[in-house]
Structures are given as structure tokens and as C-alpha cells.
Design a protein around this motif. Structure first.
Motif, PDB file in Angstrom:
ATOM      1  N   ARG A  80      -0.056   8.176   6.110  1.00 17.92           N
ATOM      2  CA  ARG A  80       0.619   7.166   5.287  1.00 17.92           C
ATOM      3  C   ARG A  80       0.229   5.755   5.730  1.00 17.92           C
ATOM      4  NH1 ARG A  80       5.316   8.968   2.497  1.00 17.92           N
ATOM      5  NH2 ARG A  80       5.777  11.181   2.839  1.00 17.92           N
ATOM      6  N   GLU A  81       0.276   5.530   7.032  1.00 19.97           N
ATOM      7  CA  GLU A  81       0.036   4.183   7.550  1.00 19.97           C
ATOM      8  C   GLU A  81      -1.412   3.749   7.368  1.00 19.97           C
ATOM      9  OE1 GLU A  81       2.296   2.063   8.509  1.00 19.97           O
ATOM     10  OE2 GLU A  81       3.867   3.556   8.119  1.00 19.97           O
ATOM     11  N   GLN A  82      -2.337   4.648   7.614  1.00 23.38           N
ATOM     12  CA  GLN A  82      -3.738   4.236   7.517  1.00 23.38           C
ATOM     13  C   GLN A  82      -4.217   4.161   6.070  1.00 23.38           C
ATOM     14  OE1 GLN A  82      -6.478   5.584  10.480  1.00 23.38           O
ATOM     15  NE2 GLN A  82      -4.879   5.712  12.028  1.00 23.38           N
ATOM     16  N   GLN A  83      -3.621   4.948   5.188  1.00 25.51           N
ATOM     17  CA  GLN A  83      -3.888   4.730   3.765  1.00 25.51           C
ATOM     18  C   GLN A  83      -3.421   3.344   3.344  1.00 25.51           C
ATOM     19  OE1 GLN A  83      -2.260   7.613   1.084  1.00 25.51           O
ATOM     20  NE2 GLN A  83      -3.951   9.060   1.352  1.00 25.51           N
ATOM     21  N   ALA A  84      -2.232   2.959   3.824  1.00 29.81           N
ATOM     22  CA  ALA A  84      -1.700   1.635   3.480  1.00 29.81           C
ATOM     23  C   ALA A  84      -2.582   0.525   4.055  1.00 29.81           C
ATOM     24  CB  ALA A  84      -0.269   1.497   3.987  1.00 29.81           C
ATOM     25  N   ASP A  85      -3.070   0.698   5.290  1.00 29.58           N
ATOM     26  CA  ASP A  85      -4.022  -0.266   5.858  1.00 29.58           C
ATOM     27  C   ASP A  85      -5.268  -0.362   4.985  1.00 29.58           C
ATOM     28  OD1 ASP A  85      -2.601  -1.057   8.159  1.00 29.58           O
ATOM     29  OD2 ASP A  85      -3.279   0.694   9.273  1.00 29.58           O
ATOM     30  N   CYS A  86      -5.732   0.771   4.535  1.00 30.71           N
ATOM     31  CA  CYS A  86      -6.949   0.822   3.725  1.00 30.71           C
ATOM     32  C   CYS A  86      -6.739   0.119   2.386  1.00 30.71           C
ATOM     33  CB  CYS A  86      -7.344   2.286   3.529  1.00 30.71           C
ATOM     34  SG  CYS A  86      -8.947   2.535   2.726  1.00 30.71           S
ATOM     35  N   PHE A  87      -5.610   0.372   1.732  1.00 32.56           N
ATOM     36  CA  PHE A  87      -5.327  -0.302   0.467  1.00 32.56           C
ATOM     37  C   PHE A  87      -5.196  -1.816   0.670  1.00 32.56           C
ATOM     38  CE2 PHE A  87      -3.592   3.885  -1.223  1.00 32.56           C
ATOM     39  CZ  PHE A  87      -4.639   4.067  -2.123  1.00 32.56           C
ATOM     40  N   ALA A  88      -4.673  -2.219   1.815  1.00 37.12           N
ATOM     41  CA  ALA A  88      -4.634  -3.649   2.128  1.00 37.12           C
ATOM     42  C   ALA A  88      -6.049  -4.206   2.209  1.00 37.12           C
ATOM     43  CB  ALA A  88      -3.888  -3.882   3.439  1.00 37.12           C
ATOM     44  N   GLY A  89      -6.974  -3.433   2.783  1.00 34.98           N
ATOM     45  CA  GLY A  89      -8.364  -3.858   2.851  1.00 34.98           C
ATOM     46  C   GLY A  89      -8.995  -4.013   1.482  1.00 34.98           C
ATOM     47  N   VAL A  90      -8.622  -3.143   0.537  1.00 39.34           N
ATOM     48  CA  VAL A  90      -9.134  -3.247  -0.835  1.00 39.34           C
ATOM     49  C   VAL A  90      -8.692  -4.572  -1.454  1.00 39.34           C
ATOM     50  CG1 VAL A  90      -9.090  -2.218  -3.135  1.00 39.34           C
ATOM     51  CG2 VAL A  90      -9.125  -0.740  -1.108  1.00 39.34           C
ATOM     52  N   TYR A  91      -7.421  -4.898  -1.290  1.00 40.45           N
ATOM     53  CA  TYR A  91      -6.908  -6.169  -1.804  1.00 40.45           C
ATOM     54  C   TYR A  91      -7.604  -7.353  -1.138  1.00 40.45           C
ATOM     55  CZ  TYR A  91      -3.895 -10.263  -1.475  1.00 40.45           C
ATOM     56  OH  TYR A  91      -3.433 -11.553  -1.432  1.00 40.45           O
ATOM     57  N   LEU A  92      -7.746  -7.308   0.189  1.00 35.86           N
ATOM     58  CA  LEU A  92      -8.338  -8.430   0.910  1.00 35.86           C
ATOM     59  C   LEU A  92      -9.799  -8.661   0.518  1.00 35.86           C
ATOM     60  CD1 LEU A  92      -6.705  -7.740   4.357  1.00 35.86           C
ATOM     61  CD2 LEU A  92      -6.313  -9.757   2.941  1.00 35.86           C
ATOM     62  N   GLY A 149       0.817  -1.217   0.000  1.00 35.95           N
ATOM     63  CA  GLY A 149       0.000   0.000   0.000  1.00 35.95           C
ATOM     64  C   GLY A 149       0.842   1.254   0.000  1.00 35.95           C
ATOM     65  N   HIS A 150       2.003   1.200   0.669  1.00 33.32           N
ATOM     66  CA  HIS A 150       2.922   2.343   0.633  1.00 33.32           C
ATOM     67  C   HIS A 150       3.459   2.563  -0.783  1.00 33.32           C
ATOM     68  CE1 HIS A 150       2.861   3.090   4.881  1.00 33.32           C
ATOM     69  NE2 HIS A 150       3.309   1.886   5.176  1.00 33.32           N
ATOM     70  N   ALA A 151       3.749   1.466  -1.483  1.00 31.66           N
ATOM     71  CA  ALA A 151       4.217   1.596  -2.865  1.00 31.66           C
ATOM     72  C   ALA A 151       3.129   2.193  -3.753  1.00 31.66           C
ATOM     73  CB  ALA A 151       4.644   0.227  -3.399  1.00 31.66           C
ATOM     74  N   ILE A 152       1.879   1.821  -3.490  1.00 32.25           N
ATOM     75  CA  ILE A 152       0.762   2.347  -4.274  1.00 32.25           C
ATOM     76  C   ILE A 152       0.601   3.843  -4.035  1.00 32.25           C
ATOM     77  CG2 ILE A 152      -1.741   2.273  -4.587  1.00 32.25           C
ATOM     78  CD1 ILE A 152      -0.177  -0.088  -5.825  1.00 32.25           C
ATOM     79  N   GLN A 153       0.606   4.269  -2.770  1.00 30.82           N
ATOM     80  CA  GLN A 153       0.425   5.693  -2.483  1.00 30.82           C
ATOM     81  C   GLN A 153       1.598   6.499  -3.018  1.00 30.82           C
ATOM     82  OE1 GLN A 153       2.045   5.478   2.150  1.00 30.82           O
ATOM     83  NE2 GLN A 153      -0.118   5.857   1.790  1.00 30.82           N
ATOM     84  N   ASP A 154       2.786   5.892  -3.041  1.00 27.85           N
ATOM     85  CA  ASP A 154       3.972   6.555  -3.592  1.00 27.85           C
ATOM     86  C   ASP A 154       3.822   6.726  -5.098  1.00 27.85           C
ATOM     87  OD1 ASP A 154       6.480   7.613  -3.848  1.00 27.85           O
ATOM     88  OD2 ASP A 154       7.574   5.768  -3.387  1.00 27.85           O
ATOM     89  N   GLN A 155       3.484   5.649  -5.790  1.00 28.57           N
ATOM     90  CA  GLN A 155       3.356   5.705  -7.240  1.00 28.57           C
ATOM     91  C   GLN A 155       2.206   6.612  -7.672  1.00 28.57           C
ATOM     92  OE1 GLN A 155       3.323   1.864  -9.114  1.00 28.57           O
ATOM     93  NE2 GLN A 155       2.629   2.652 -11.082  1.00 28.57           N
ATOM     94  N   ALA A 156       1.126   6.614  -6.896  1.00 25.23           N
ATOM     95  CA  ALA A 156      -0.037   7.442  -7.240  1.00 25.23           C
ATOM     96  C   ALA A 156       0.122   8.888  -6.769  1.00 25.23           C
ATOM     97  CB  ALA A 156      -1.292   6.833  -6.629  1.00 25.23           C
ATOM     98  N   ARG A 157       1.226   9.180  -6.098  1.00 21.74           N
ATOM     99  CA  ARG A 157       1.529  10.530  -5.604  1.00 21.74           C
ATOM    100  C   ARG A 157       0.442  11.048  -4.662  1.00 21.74           C
ATOM    101  NH1 ARG A 157       3.886  13.265 -11.245  1.00 21.74           N
ATOM    102  NH2 ARG A 157       5.563  11.713 -11.536  1.00 21.74           N
TER     103      ARG A 157
END
Length: 474
Positions: free
Chosen positions: A188-200, A169-177
Motif C-alpha cells: 500500500r505504502e510503496q504504491q502510494a509513493d509511486c503514484f506520488a512520483g507519477v504526479y511529480l 495515492g492511497h485514495a487512488i489505489q482504493d478507488q481503482a481497487r
């Protein structure tokens, strides 16, 4: 929870000491049939069902290269998880962000017990962690400690994809700026948690070729993993704030329920709104734990009866949970008997439940106090003419327990102050056995996600929201 004070301690490390068998029995309790108002057979629109969770059988080796790969079960599990997450984003990233997905450049496995271990030129000895780096000389990378992966695999193989989906998720937020140098760590951390939820969510929908995730015990264990990555008892002013277990689990649920657009909208204001009235900063001299005594328990019972204006106050017996009640089963260590309007409490058993231990799962006094409050709230249910035996009863009680928690956070009980970790303790209880979210017979719903959702509704939106959501047929 403290008497007239609040809690503080050091910022926690990523990995607590022990793994507990937390969700034994979750999803397997018999349950009374639900009636109108809330569909207890669904979680975020998916049917709640047991079934396989973890790595599927006969999965081919992942087509990624891992520096330091050892071929151990932990390494194979981690590599499969990263490959699966990459496959997901390879398809979904262009749909969501309108640009081609670029995988990370390197995947690295290391042993934190090795004093000479380095990643990206930096020592990782003594770092039981998993992380993303976007500024390594070798390029963007995902790294994991094999001991960390082994520990989470003991909780459930399905938790490992969550850990690495968070890092991706950190890589996604980095690439998506979506982030820059001024972005706070908690965002940063909770966006990454959220993107993990999208995948799950896609795994739970059976769209992964490598992993399965059932929506009962499996999803419960993933939520536990999210909570385990909580900050310690200092949050709010620390420079490396990640969030409480309540907040991190909430971010994961947000992605699972609402998708990637909701993750992209997470900022400091959104997190503050989700946090509501909950405390965020605590004194360094306090533990946040209140000794569970007859007086402290009675104070909470009295507060709940005042808060909900309960005229027919239940009798309280401290000689043990009630046995032989003609219209309810015993629930240890606290039970409610409607016919006699009596609460029975096994005080030593309650104290044991509320004992703080060093573990992956939050524990402490508020799990015990929330359980007591939930049994008093069954008397409130009785007084209002609601059924005491349905699944909606269980969730309505959990929702009202959230209302009680919010009242403590607001300072409406002068003798007790909610501590920062208290809600995490309550959530752990909701996942462990669901008694706080149970009807008069101790029956809950299979989904820990649904239990937490009910508790959070009362915590954030109050009594009317509980009444409008969890209705029964009268």
C-alpha cells in the motif's frame, strides 16, 4: 554497519526530530564534461536544470473546502497541494483506469499539539502525520497536521505536494481497487509513493498551474522527503511495515520514470526483487553503528581491493586529506592522488561524517565507509585505464560503490555485516554532497536522482552493468 553483527531498534515514527539543510550546494558544483555512454544532462528523460521549485506566485485560492482551515501558510500550502493533486488525477485517472475520477469527500487540517484534536471521531493529539481514511463516517478524507506541513516546508515547499500526493495515492489505489484487506502495508505504502512520483513527473514537466519542481535541487529535496518517511530499524516482520528509505525513494523514482502502470504492478514480489540482498530484520539489542577507527577503515579498504582484484594497492595515509596533489584536488575528509596512488584520510573528519544524529535525513557510519570505498575505487578506475576526471567517472564510481555494498550484503566480508539502515545512510550522502558519486576532483553531477540511479545499478545488477552503462572515451 556492524562488525560481525547486524542492527535493530524500534520502528520509527513518521517524523524525525530535526530538519537538516541537506542539499546545500547540490546541483551547483562545477562538473567536467560528460562523454559517450550516459547523458548526465538528463534525469528520467528530462533535462537536469535549476530553476523555481515550490508554490508559484499569484496562485488563486484552491477551490476546495478544508475542515479546520486556519489560513496559516502551512494550511494554505497544504490546501494548494491537495487541490493540485486532485486536478492532476481528475485528468489522468480516466486515461489510466478507464473510469471517472471521484475526489475525496473531505479535507481536514488539525493541530497535533491540541489535546482535544480529533479526525473522524478519533484522537489525533500527538500525531504529527498526514493520512488518508477510506472508511470514515463522513466519507473518504485526506487529513494533515499543520506542524508536519510546516516542518517539510522548511526542507522545501516542493516536498509538501509529495507528502499529500502520497496520501492521495492511497485514495487512488482504493478507488481503482488495487488493494484489499489482504494487501500488505508495504505494498500500500510503496504504491502510494509511486503514484506520488507519477504526479511529480507532471510538475517537473511544467504541467502544474500551482507548483514548480526543478530537476536538480528540487527533485533532490523530494527524494529526501521520501526517505524521511522510512521505517526505523525493524522492517520485514513488523505488522505496519512501510519500507526503508531506499525502498520508498525507489518507489517514488519508479513512478516518476515509468508511470502509473508500474505503480499498479507493485506487489510483495516486486518489492522483494527491488530489495535484492539487502537485510530486512535486525536484532533488538544492537545499534547497527560501528565505531570509525583506523582499523575499521583499513578493513574496508582491504576488502575493496580484494573484491575488485586491485593489484597495485594504494598507499593509505591517516594524517589528513592529501593537499598539493599535482593531478587532483583535495576532497575532504578522504582524497585520492593518482600520481602517487595514495589515499589520504582525515580520520576525525571521517568519524564526524559517519556520526549518527536524530534528524529528518538518515545518517551514520556507512556514509563514511561508502565514501572511503569510492576513493579506493578511483584507484580501480586508474588501473583499468579509465579517465578519473569526467562526469561518467563520478557515476561509474557510484555504481561500483553499489557493487561493494551488495558484496557486504551477501556476507563476502566476514568481519562486517551490512545493517538495514546502511543503504539509507549512503543515499543521504549521495544527496547531501555527492562525494561518493564524484570524480577525482570531487565533482559530481547535479542530479541526486542520477547519483542514486548509478549506485542502485551496481547494487542490483553488478559490475558489468556499471561498465556497460557509464562508459568513457579512451
Amino acid at each position: 554497519m556492524n562488525a560481525r553483527t547486524s542492527r535493530g531498534a524500534l520502528l520509527a515514527t513518521l517524523v524525525p526530530v530535526t530538519v537538516l539543510a541537506l542539499v546545500a550546494g547540490c546541483g551547483h558544483d562545477p562538473a567536467a564534461p560528460a562523454r559517450a555512454g550516459y547523458d548526465a544532462t538528463k534525469v528520467a528523460g528530462l533535462t537536469v536544470a535549476d530553476g523555481p521549485s515550490g508554490l508559484r506566485e499569484h496562485v488563486p485560492p484552491p477551490a476546495i473546502t478544508v475542515d479546520g482551515f486556519t489560513g496559516t501558510p502551512a494550511d494554505r500550502l497544504a490546501a494548494d497541494a491537495v487541490a493540485d493533486v486532485e486536478d492532476f488525477w481528475r485528468v489522468q485517472y480516466p486515461k489510466i483506469f478507464g473510469r471517472q475520477f471521484i475526489p475525496v469527500d473531505h479535507h481536514v487540517s488539525y493541530d497535533s499539539d491540541d489535546a482535544a484534536a480529533t479526525v473522524c471521531g478519533e484522537s489525533v493529539a500527538g500525531m504529527p502525520n498526514a493520512f488518508y481514511s477510506g472508511d470514515c463516517q463522513q466519507g473518504r478524507l485526506i487529513a494533515w497536521d499543520r506542524a508536519l506541513i510546516s516542518m517539510y516546508a522548511q526542507l522545501g515547499e516542493e516536498t509538501v505536494p509529495y507528502i499529500l500526493a502520497h496520501e492521495y495515492g492511497h485514495a487512488i489505489q482504493d478507488q481503482a481497487r488495487l488493494v484489499n484487506d489482504s494487501t500488505t502495508t508495504i505494498v500500500r505504502e510503496q504504491q502510494a509513493d509511486c503514484f506520488a512520483g507519477v504526479y511529480l513527473r507532471s510538475v517537473a514537466e511544467n504541467k502544474s498551474t500551482r507548483f514548480a519542481l526543478n530537476t536538480a535541487d528540487g527533485l533532490n529535496r523530494v527524494i529526501v522527503a521520501a526517505m524521511s518517511l522510512r521505517d526505523g530499524d525493524y522492517i520485514g516482520t513488523m505488522p505496519f511495515e512501510h519500507g526503508s528509505g531506499f525502498e520508498r525513494a525507489g518507489a517514488l523514482q519508479l513512478g516518476f520514470t515509468d508511470g502509473a502502470d508500474a505503480c499498479s504492478r507493485i506487489d510483495d514480489a516486486e518489492i522483494a526483487a527491488r530489495r535484492g540482498n539487502l537485510p530486512t530484520i535486525l536484532s533488538s539489542t544492537e545499534t547497527g553503528e560501528q565505531e570509525i577507527t583506523r582499523d575499521s577503515v583499513q578493513a574496508q579498504i582491504d576488502f575493496v581491493t580484494r573484491l575488485f582484484k586491485l593489484k597495485d594497492k594504494p598507499k593509505v595515509e591517516y594524517t589528513g586529506a592529501i593537499r598539493g596533489c599535482p593531478d587532483a584536488h583535495e576532497t575532504t575528509p578522504v582524497s585520492y592522488c593518482p600520481s602517487t596512488n595514495t589515499i589520504g584520510i582525515d580520520l576525525p573528519g571521517l568519524a564526524k561524517r559517519g556520526r549518527k544524529v536524530d534528524s529528518l535525513v538518515p545518517s551514520g557510519d556507512f556514509d563514511a565507509y561508502a565514501l572511503v570505498a569510492s576513493r579506493v575505487l578511483l584507484a580501480v578506475e586508474k588501473a583499468s585505464g579509465r579517465s578519473l576526471s569526467e562526469q561518467t567517472t563520478a557515476l561509474h564510481v557510484a555504481c561500483y560503490t553499489g557493487v561493494y555494498t551488495d558484496a557486504l550484503a551477501r556476507g563476502e566480508q566476514p568481519d562486517s555485516v551490512l545493517s538495514q539502515g546502511d543503504v539509507d545512510e549512503a543515499l543521504a550522502g549521495l544527496l547531501r554532497d555527492g562525494l561518493v558519486a564524484s570524480n577525482v576532483d570531487g565533482l559530481s553531477v547535479p542530479s541526486g536522482f542520477a547519483r542514486i540511479e548509478a549506485y542502485e545499478l551496481g547494487l542490483k545488477h553488478g559490475r558489468t552493468a556499471c561498465d556497460n552503462t557509464y562508459t568513457d572515451a579512451r
